[in-house]
Design an enzyme around this catalytic site. Structure first.
Site, PDB file in Angstrom:
ATOM      1  N   LYS A   1       0.806  -1.222   0.027  1.00 45.47           N
ATOM      2  CA  LYS A   1       0.015  -0.020  -0.118  1.00 45.47           C
ATOM      3  C   LYS A   1       0.738   1.206   0.058  1.00 45.47           C
ATOM      4  O   LYS A   1       0.379   2.163  -0.654  1.00 45.47           O
ATOM      5  CB  LYS A   1      -0.993   0.151   1.177  1.00 45.47           C
ATOM      6  CG  LYS A   1      -1.976  -1.010   1.264  1.00 45.47           C
ATOM      7  CD  LYS A   1      -2.889  -1.012   2.377  1.00 45.47           C
ATOM      8  CE  LYS A   1      -4.052  -2.061   2.378  1.00 45.47           C
ATOM      9  NZ  LYS A   1      -4.830  -2.119   3.401  1.00 45.47           N
TER      10      LYS A   1
ATOM     11  N   LYS B   1      -7.137  -9.037  -8.675  1.00 46.68           N
ATOM     12  CA  LYS B   1      -8.143  -9.228  -7.705  1.00 46.68           C
ATOM     13  C   LYS B   1      -9.114  -8.066  -7.943  1.00 46.68           C
ATOM     14  O   LYS B   1      -9.225  -6.892  -8.277  1.00 46.68           O
ATOM     15  CB  LYS B   1      -7.842  -9.038  -6.383  1.00 46.68           C
ATOM     16  CG  LYS B   1      -8.527  -9.519  -5.164  1.00 46.68           C
ATOM     17  CD  LYS B   1      -7.947  -9.216  -3.913  1.00 46.68           C
ATOM     18  CE  LYS B   1      -8.894  -9.866  -2.760  1.00 46.68           C
ATOM     19  NZ  LYS B   1      -8.457  -9.784  -1.470  1.00 46.68           N
TER      20      LYS B   1
ATOM     21  N   LYS C   1     -12.530  -2.494  -5.392  1.00 49.87           N
ATOM     22  CA  LYS C   1     -13.479  -1.329  -5.432  1.00 49.87           C
ATOM     23  C   LYS C   1     -12.813   0.143  -6.134  1.00 49.87           C
ATOM     24  O   LYS C   1     -13.847   0.947  -6.368  1.00 49.87           O
ATOM     25  CB  LYS C   1     -13.726  -0.845  -4.003  1.00 49.87           C
ATOM     26  CG  LYS C   1     -14.824  -1.919  -3.289  1.00 49.87           C
ATOM     27  CD  LYS C   1     -14.977  -1.749  -1.786  1.00 49.87           C
ATOM     28  CE  LYS C   1     -13.765  -2.130  -1.092  1.00 49.87           C
ATOM     29  NZ  LYS C   1     -13.700  -2.317   0.418  1.00 49.87           N
TER      30      LYS C   1
END
Length: 337
Positions: A116, A199, A202
């Site tokens: 991240k 994957k 959102k």
């Protein structure tokens, strides 16, 4: 050894809307676990969401959407405890205590922070770096014995076990359980409908990449019919999906929605072309998902009722959490609680 109550804890972060991966990889199993011998505690982990910037005008709505997803999918707030994390202040308090138990080297091994943060690690919040300690607190605050997780979260459960073991060792107690990860299900990693190597997320570039849990029946059907595939028909055996990520993804989604194994799906549809399989998948997805999305929209039309449900859950959660936190502080020699 202490005889811990069989108890499951898990949570979902409110950060941009629920999608099919959340449902198949988590919520669907959470619902099923209500029928087991475990006490089930489910949370909207809004304190985790703020490790990166969240618009305070949007966060309440995202929190309620996750709660609506839990409820619409079948989480019964009488049979399970359902609440949002920030409403139970013991989570943050135990996280600080665990910050003083966990070692910096353990945090440095956490792969999700590296993924991240990327090249801008120095600019990330301290919360993003330390949030595995909060995750451990989420779990151990309830003496949870099992946590349903995807493969990408298994490392955090291992850290939770390390923190529990070090606490027990350092203070010469048998107070926190060695929590076990529960990893199962044919669609643990739901992949992108446009790129089967990624994957489902959102935050993808195109809305056609994912199935949002608020999509209506027509949108769900359209997205599956337009999902990317390859030129070959379905194979005769599951081994024939090797090297075919889009094909494997659609078979896995079908399997998870129908409570079948991928092998059983292949046996039923062997040799079928995508012109037949994708409409069958679309129909199945509409049958299973459209009622959930409709109920979510109904619930979201009454946010005050969602808030009341979460508040009742928080009261029940605190009844378990407060004594465990109090005993933790006593073990550590802190006074005044």
């Amino acid at each position: 050894m202490t005889d811990f109550t069989p108890r499951i804890f898990s949570g979902i972060k409110p950060s941009g809307g629920l999608q099919l991966g959340n449902y198949l990889g988590a919520i669907k199993r959470f619902v099923q676990m209500q029928d087991t011998d475990f006490e089930t505690i489910y949370c909207v982990v809004d304190l985790h969401a703020i490790t990166v910037w969240q618009d305070p005008a949007e966060l309440p709505g995202m929190t309620r959407e996750v709660a609506a997803g839990y409820l619409a999918a079948g989480i019964d707030p009488e049979r399970s405890i359902l609440f949002n994390q920030a409403a139970v202040h013991e989570h943050a308090e135990l996280a600080w205590l665990f910050n003083c138990v966990a070692r910096v080297g353990w945090m440095n091994r956490m792969t999700q922070f590296k993924e991240k943060a990327g090249k801008n690690a120095e600019k990330q919040s301290l919360g993003l770096y330390a949030y595995p300690a909060l995750m451990a607190a989420d779990i151990l605050l309830y003496h949870a014995t099992h946590v349903p997780v995807g493969e990408d979260q298994k490392q955090h459960v291992e850290l939770t076990r390390d923190i529990a073991a070090k606490f027990n060792h350092d203070y010469k107690v048998d107070f926190f359980p060695e929590t076990q990860p529960v990893i199962e299900g044919p669609a643990m990693r739901v992949m992108n409908l446009r790129d089967g190597t990624k994957k489902m997320s959102k935050s993808g570039e195109s809305d056609m990449e994912r199935i949002n849990m608020l999509d209506d029946a027509d949108t769900i059907a359209k997205k599956f019919r337009k999902a990317r595939t390859d030129a070959e028909p379905l194979p005769e055996t599951a081994e024939g999906l090797e090297g075919r990520p889009e094909a494997r993804n659609l078979v896995d989604i079908y399997a998870a929605l129908s409570d079948m194994t991928p092998e059983a799906v292949i046996a039923e549809h062997a040799g079928a072309g995508w012109g037949a399989f994708k409409p069958a998948l679309a129909d199945l997805a509409v049958e299973k998902l459209a009622p959930i999305s409709g109920e979510m929209r109904r619930l979201l039309d009454d946010p005050a009722e969602i808030d009341r449900t979460l508040a009742r859950g928080a009261e029940r959660a605190r009844a378990i959490a407060a004594p465990i936190l109090k005993r933790t502080t006593e073990i550590m020699g802190l006074i005044g609680r």
